[in-house]
Design a protein around this motif. Structure first.
Motif, PDB file in Angstrom:
ATOM      1  N   UNK A 173       0.710  -1.509  -0.102  1.00 58.18           N
ATOM      2  CA  UNK A 173      -0.151   0.040  -0.077  1.00 58.18           C
ATOM      3  C   UNK A 173       0.572   1.520   0.172  1.00 58.18           C
ATOM      4  N   UNK A 174       0.494   1.992  -0.944  1.00 54.71           N
ATOM      5  CA  UNK A 174       1.599   3.853  -1.124  1.00 54.71           C
ATOM      6  C   UNK A 174       0.520   4.680  -0.729  1.00 54.71           C
ATOM      7  N   UNK A 181      -4.021   5.349   5.702  1.00 54.79           N
ATOM      8  CA  UNK A 181      -4.570   6.093   6.689  1.00 54.79           C
ATOM      9  C   UNK A 181      -4.379   4.855   7.826  1.00 54.79           C
ATOM     10  N   UNK A 182      -4.779   4.151   8.122  1.00 51.67           N
ATOM     11  CA  UNK A 182      -4.817   3.214   9.172  1.00 51.67           C
ATOM     12  C   UNK A 182      -3.395   3.289   9.578  1.00 51.67           C
ATOM     13  N   UNK A 188       2.706   5.002  12.860  1.00 50.75           N
ATOM     14  CA  UNK A 188       3.455   4.531  12.641  1.00 50.75           C
ATOM     15  C   UNK A 188       3.877   5.197  11.169  1.00 50.75           C
ATOM     16  N   UNK A 189       4.881   4.725  10.659  1.00 55.81           N
ATOM     17  CA  UNK A 189       5.677   5.241   9.130  1.00 55.81           C
ATOM     18  C   UNK A 189       5.252   4.410   8.231  1.00 55.81           C
ATOM     19  N   UNK A 190       4.118   4.456   6.972  1.00 57.61           N
ATOM     20  CA  UNK A 190       4.913   3.322   5.933  1.00 57.61           C
ATOM     21  C   UNK A 190       5.384   3.468   5.356  1.00 57.61           C
ATOM     22  N   UNK A 191       6.033   2.618   4.658  1.00 59.71           N
ATOM     23  CA  UNK A 191       7.201   2.863   3.817  1.00 59.71           C
ATOM     24  C   UNK A 191       7.079   2.758   3.097  1.00 59.71           C
ATOM     25  N   UNK A 192       5.616   2.216   2.092  1.00 56.20           N
ATOM     26  CA  UNK A 192       6.140   3.201   0.663  1.00 56.20           C
ATOM     27  C   UNK A 192       5.238   3.831   0.700  1.00 56.20           C
ATOM     28  N   UNK A 197       1.237   6.240  -5.392  1.00 58.09           N
ATOM     29  CA  UNK A 197      -0.463   6.159  -4.958  1.00 58.09           C
ATOM     30  C   UNK A 197      -0.786   5.169  -4.966  1.00 58.09           C
ATOM     31  N   UNK A 198      -2.187   4.567  -4.150  1.00 51.80           N
ATOM     32  CA  UNK A 198      -2.514   2.693  -4.359  1.00 51.80           C
ATOM     33  C   UNK A 198      -1.431   1.769  -4.514  1.00 51.80           C
TER      34      UNK A 198
END
Length: 279
Positions: A173-174, A181-182, A188-192, A197-198
């Motif tokens: 997930x980007x 959003x979760x 947290x930090x989304x690594x992507x 996007x998407x």
């Protein structure tokens, strides 16, 4: 005698129209869950396959997947009202339904805890549910309590979200996704994030370079892969810090990504699991 017959006819006619007004089709698991929470489930004549909670939804007619609907399938249920999530479609199918005289209400796309309360109130108004305001306030109070817990969490763990419900094509997930959003909500930090996007297919190189501390996935994806060990064998997942320590958190898809009234408890669970030192 004639008067009694007329009264009887009037009662039959009015009861028929009252029944007809209640032919509701819900599209999207979050919509269906809210309708049940409002106590209006008896008005539902059909749902889509993402509507599987609560368990009672299993006995309701299914009209396909929310993103690949057909006008024929929807109209066959003789609906008078359709309430759909933002991602439902295709758009031209919903336009056809409207032209056929069916009222179609589509929720806004907004991956936000506040949007859940708005959805509860909107659906409540449409269905004339007297419990809508109390349900919305109950949800808002639960979210406020969760926010207080989140405020105490300082670390920003690196998290990779993997979607692989078929067990064949894992994707990460980007930006502009419910998963992103979760991750943000649980501090947290989304690594992507910032890369695309998407959702995009995973590659071993990108996964290993991302070095996530935790992996979040759907329960359906892990099960479709044959279990956690098989899941971690894909695309270098097992070579990451998260994979090596088996820090993989997986939950039911609707509960995890659906932005339903159960969101506060879900965020509480995920944040506790990814911030163990903050407890």
């Amino acid at each position: 005698m004639i008067k009694f017959l007329l009264v009887g006819v009037w009662l039959v006619v009015t009861s028929h129209f009252a029944y007809a007004e209640e032919r509701l089709v819900t599209i999207g698991g979050a919509v269906t869950e809210i309708v049940f929470a409002l106590g209006k489930q008896n008005e539902i004549v059909a749902t889509d396959i993402t509507s599987y909670y609560p368990e009672a939804t299993q006995s309701i007619l299914k009209i396909g997947y929310m993103r690949t609907l057909s006008a024929e399938g929807l109209l066959s249920t003789k609906p008078t009202l359709i309430i759909a999530e933002a991602g439902a479609g295709p758009r031209n199918v919903l336009d056809q339904i409207k032209k056929a005289g069916v009222t179609v209400i589509q929720l806004d796309e907004n991956y936000s805890p506040l949007q859940v309360a708005k959805n509860i109130r909107l659906i409540g108004r449409v269905l004339k549910a007297s419990s809508a305001e109390s349900l919305a306030k109950e949800y808002e109070n639960a979210w406020q309590l969760t926010q207080k817990k989140l405020a105490k969490m300082e670390a920003k763990p690196r998290i990779l979200f993997v979607l692989d419900n078929t067990g064949k094509n894992p994707q990460a997930a980007g930006d502009d996704t419910a998963a992103n959003a979760i991750i943000n909500l649980i501090q947290g930090r989304n690594v992507m994030a910032g890369k695309y996007k998407g959702y995009r297919p995973l590659t071993a190189e990108s996964v290993i370079a991302a070095a996530p501390d935790f992996i979040i996935a759907t329960k359906e994806g892990v099960e479709a892969s044959g279990g956690l060990e098989s899941f971690l064998e894909k695309s270098g997942l097992g070579l990451t810090p998260a994979g090596q320590s088996k820090r993989v958190i997986y939950r039911d898809t609707l509960r995890l990504l659906g932005f339903t009234p159960r969101l506060p408890k879900m965020i509480d669970e995920l944040s506790s699991a990814t911030h163990p030192l903050s407890q």
